[in-house]
Enzyme design. Sequence first.
Site, PDB file in Angstrom:
ATOM      1  N   LYS A 157       0.839  -1.206   0.000  1.00 24.44           N
ATOM      2  CA  LYS A 157       0.000   0.000   0.000  1.00 24.44           C
ATOM      3  C   LYS A 157       0.868   1.247   0.000  1.00 24.44           C
ATOM      4  CE  LYS A 157      -3.895  -2.240   2.250  1.00 24.44           C
ATOM      5  NZ  LYS A 157      -4.531  -2.641   3.499  1.00 24.44           N
ATOM      6  N   GLN A 205      -5.039  -1.109   9.607  1.00 21.49           N
ATOM      7  CA  GLN A 205      -4.897  -2.460   9.034  1.00 21.49           C
ATOM      8  C   GLN A 205      -5.520  -3.505   9.963  1.00 21.49           C
ATOM      9  OE1 GLN A 205      -3.501  -3.272   5.934  1.00 21.49           O
ATOM     10  NE2 GLN A 205      -4.252  -5.317   6.390  1.00 21.49           N
ATOM     11  N   ASP A 244     -11.306   3.241   4.007  1.00 22.37           N
ATOM     12  CA  ASP A 244     -11.711   1.831   3.964  1.00 22.37           C
ATOM     13  C   ASP A 244     -13.224   1.700   3.837  1.00 22.37           C
ATOM     14  OD1 ASP A 244      -9.893  -0.214   3.811  1.00 22.37           O
ATOM     15  OD2 ASP A 244      -9.410  -0.190   5.950  1.00 22.37           O
TER      16      ASP A 244
END
Length: 291
Positions: A53, A97, A120
């Site tokens: 990422k 995460q 997200d």
Amino acid sequence: MSARIIDGKAIAAGLRAELKEKVEAFGKTGRTPGLAVVLVGNDPASAVYVRAKARQTVDAGMQSFEHRLPEVVSQDQLMRLVETLNDDFAVDGILVQLPLPPHIDATALLSAVDPAKDVDGFHPINAGRLATGDTRALSPCTPLGCIHLLKSVEPDLTGAHAVVLGRSNIVGKPLAQLLLGENCTVTIAHSRTRDIADLCRTADVVVAAAGQPEMVRGDWIKRGALVIDVGINRIARDGGYRLVGDVAFDEVCDRAGAITPVPGGVGPMTIAYLLQNTLKAARQRSGAAAI
Ligand code: NDP
């Protein structure tokens, strides 16, 4: 007939190249979009994702901020970090995460992220916006990637019967909302659904996100149907390990019109949409029109 293979790796690379140009154009406003990633503990798979990422964020011309914290970090420390990132003007997107260690209340932490920076798309405000068709929604990246892959084969999904296998908040539910937004007739199946094979046989589109290795068999698929395989399962085979999806690829290839492989299908699209969401968040925060 052998299905067309949908090359998620190539499509994601194209998307990132387009994104880079959009980031450059956005840079003329005097700002560079920034993505902060919070990684807790030493899970090797998570570390690999976070590295990928960060690299792709920088490659797209955006700023990457990494925050690595030890496994023993407290809920309070994490909440304070999220608050700091919420207040940091240079940060447009915040990604925590997953998975988090068991002593951390993930729901509370994810709900503490500013919805305007929730790249997200897990915050209840963004889930609500997606459900009500509000274009400001930052929607979850994997479902966005699935829609893009489907539309690469069939740009107009209107009227298609789509069966989604899985009802998680991360994949199944938001994907069903996005498919509704594409005018599909949507059926959501889960572990308590009866006669899943028969249900799938009526589908023009099957998206498998159940986390069950090779569950979807060839005879579940109507000839010509589009099949998206979200599953990533590591299984023991031939004395080693290999990654397989939720779809029995070879069998389904004989019947489907198009299918995504695992790996190289949905996976690469997820990061591409994370970057896309970061630019969308940056544009919305700076008052520019939504991308
Ligand atoms: P979850 O475990 O959160 O959800 C799985 C869902 O599948 C649940 O709704 C469950 O039903 C349903 N399910 C489980 N077994 C069956 C079954 N036998 N028949 C029908 N439905 C079943 O998983 P996620 O949604 O987070 O992920 C799903 C898969 O996608 C995993 O393999 C994961 O690794 C992968 N994934 C891939 C990503 C990518 O970028 N490619 C990103 C995210 C996930 P119930 O609700 O009744 O328990």
